[in-house]
Design a protein around this motif. Structure first.
Motif, PDB file in Angstrom:
ATOM      1  N   GLU A  16      21.966  -5.804  49.579  1.00 32.99           N
ATOM      2  CA  GLU A  16      22.959  -6.857  49.536  1.00 32.99           C
ATOM      3  C   GLU A  16      22.901  -8.047  50.590  1.00 32.99           C
ATOM      4  O   GLU A  16      23.417  -9.011  50.584  1.00 32.99           O
ATOM      5  N   GLU A  43      22.841 -13.877  48.360  1.00 35.58           N
ATOM      6  CA  GLU A  43      23.026 -15.308  47.625  1.00 35.58           C
ATOM      7  C   GLU A  43      22.599 -16.350  48.615  1.00 35.58           C
ATOM      8  O   GLU A  43      22.372 -17.563  47.951  1.00 35.58           O
ATOM      9  N   ALA A 107      14.993  -7.804  44.948  1.00 34.98           N
ATOM     10  CA  ALA A 107      16.425  -7.863  44.604  1.00 34.98           C
ATOM     11  C   ALA A 107      16.978  -9.189  44.231  1.00 34.98           C
ATOM     12  O   ALA A 107      17.912  -9.363  43.313  1.00 34.98           O
ATOM     13  N   HIS A 111      18.937  -9.635  40.895  1.00 39.07           N
ATOM     14  CA  HIS A 111      20.285 -10.373  40.894  1.00 39.07           C
ATOM     15  C   HIS A 111      20.285 -11.837  40.467  1.00 39.07           C
ATOM     16  O   HIS A 111      21.535 -12.572  40.325  1.00 39.07           O
ATOM     17  N   GLN A 112      19.178 -12.272  39.921  1.00 37.98           N
ATOM     18  CA  GLN A 112      19.024 -13.571  39.358  1.00 37.98           C
ATOM     19  C   GLN A 112      19.547 -14.717  40.560  1.00 37.98           C
ATOM     20  O   GLN A 112      20.047 -15.518  40.006  1.00 37.98           O
ATOM     21  N   VAL A 113      19.353 -14.515  41.898  1.00 35.71           N
ATOM     22  CA  VAL A 113      19.753 -15.497  42.755  1.00 35.71           C
ATOM     23  C   VAL A 113      18.791 -16.528  42.881  1.00 35.71           C
ATOM     24  O   VAL A 113      17.449 -16.658  42.955  1.00 35.71           O
TER      25      VAL A 113
END
Length: 284
Positions: A16, A43, A107, A111-113
């Motif tokens: 994260e 993000e 990651a 998380h489709q960032v």
């Protein structure tokens, strides 16, 4: 948790947040130490790239455009030993570094960032007051005002009239450049009244240095100011949405107000920016 031990510090990643902790040895650049620990949310990350080298390797963190005021100010101009988003590793950390980069990449996919630009800064704002000295003066920023005090190295064109104080509300842009070749490095604050290009060594809205390549910690003052100016995405979106409507065109007025409301709701405009734009619109 993934961890890489580098020559200038340590990077960790918990799926994260990517944390950057600078080292404290003599070989660690002072700017890295002044920046301190950084916590980068997933993000805000565009990628982490593994770069093999002759005597080890490097990890390079790339942030999404608009996510970080420090990256916006430096625009890739920091020297490699000063760049907090670059980690050099020895040969015994090569495998770990490759795995680290792959872990972040996975990651981001899970998380489709997206790697697209963001509409607000995602890294914490630098605290104030903040001060940095370089070359011909010292810059201090308290969150509302910028003060420039001149040293004995300043040209008379700067120092003769005494210190300079600029309100944040009068600043339209911040420019930072490292020293290169025979040219000066500088930290310049652009204002609404600037009309002509003045050389850094004579510009009273500018610190200039000719020896320190990265200008000490001036880039942190620059980033602190930039983080409190309208976000670049706001500068692009605001002119059209806040364009004055004709006083005798109530439909156009309502349309502009709705556009401003959408920008505010989506987070592109802060409460203060929304209120100022709405007031400007209503006043015609």
């Amino acid at each position: 948790m993934d961890e890489v031990l580098g020559r200038d510090g340590t990077w960790t990643f918990d799926l994260e947040t990517l944390r950057i902790v600078p080292g404290h040895g003599r070989g660690v650049h002072k700017l890295r130490q002044a920046i301190g620990e950084l916590s980068i949310p997933l993000e805000a990350i565009a990628s982490v790239v593994y770069e093999p080298g002759r005597k080890g390797a490097r990890l390079r963190l790339r942030l999404r455009d608009g996510a970080d005021p420090l990256s916006q100010v430096t625009a890739g101009r920091l020297s490699e030993n000063a760049d907090p988003y670059l980690l050099a590793v020895d040969t015994n950390q090569i495998g770990t570094s490759q795995y680290f980069a792959e872990s972040v990449r996975t990651a981001l996919m899970v998380h489709q960032v997206p790697s697209t630009p963001v509409t607000r800064y995602l890294l914490p704002t630098l605290p104030t007051p903040i001060t940095a000295a370089a070359g011909d003066g010292t810059a201090t920023f308290d969150g509302e005002y910028i003060r420039l005090d001149w040293s004995w190295m300043a040209e008379d064109s700067k120092s003769a009239a005494g210190p300079v104080q600029l309100a944040l509300s009068d600043v339209t842009a911040v420019e930072w450049r490292p020293q290169k070749g025979i040219s000066y490095g500088f930290l310049r604050f652009r204002t609404k009244t600037d009309t002509n290009a003045v050389a850094p060594e004579h510009d009273r809205h500018c610190l200039a240095w000719g020896i320190q390549r990265d200008g000490g910690t001036t880039v942190l003052v620059a980033a602190a100011v930039v983080s409190r100016l309208p976000h670049p995405s706001t500068a692009r979106a605001l002119p059209e949405a806040a364009a004055p409507a004709k006083a005798d065109d109530p439909d156009a007025m309502l349309r502009r107000l709705r556009e401003l409301g959408e920008l505010h709701k989506s987070g592109i405009l802060t409460d203060e920016e929304f209120a100022a734009a709405k007031r400007k619109l209503l006043e015609g």
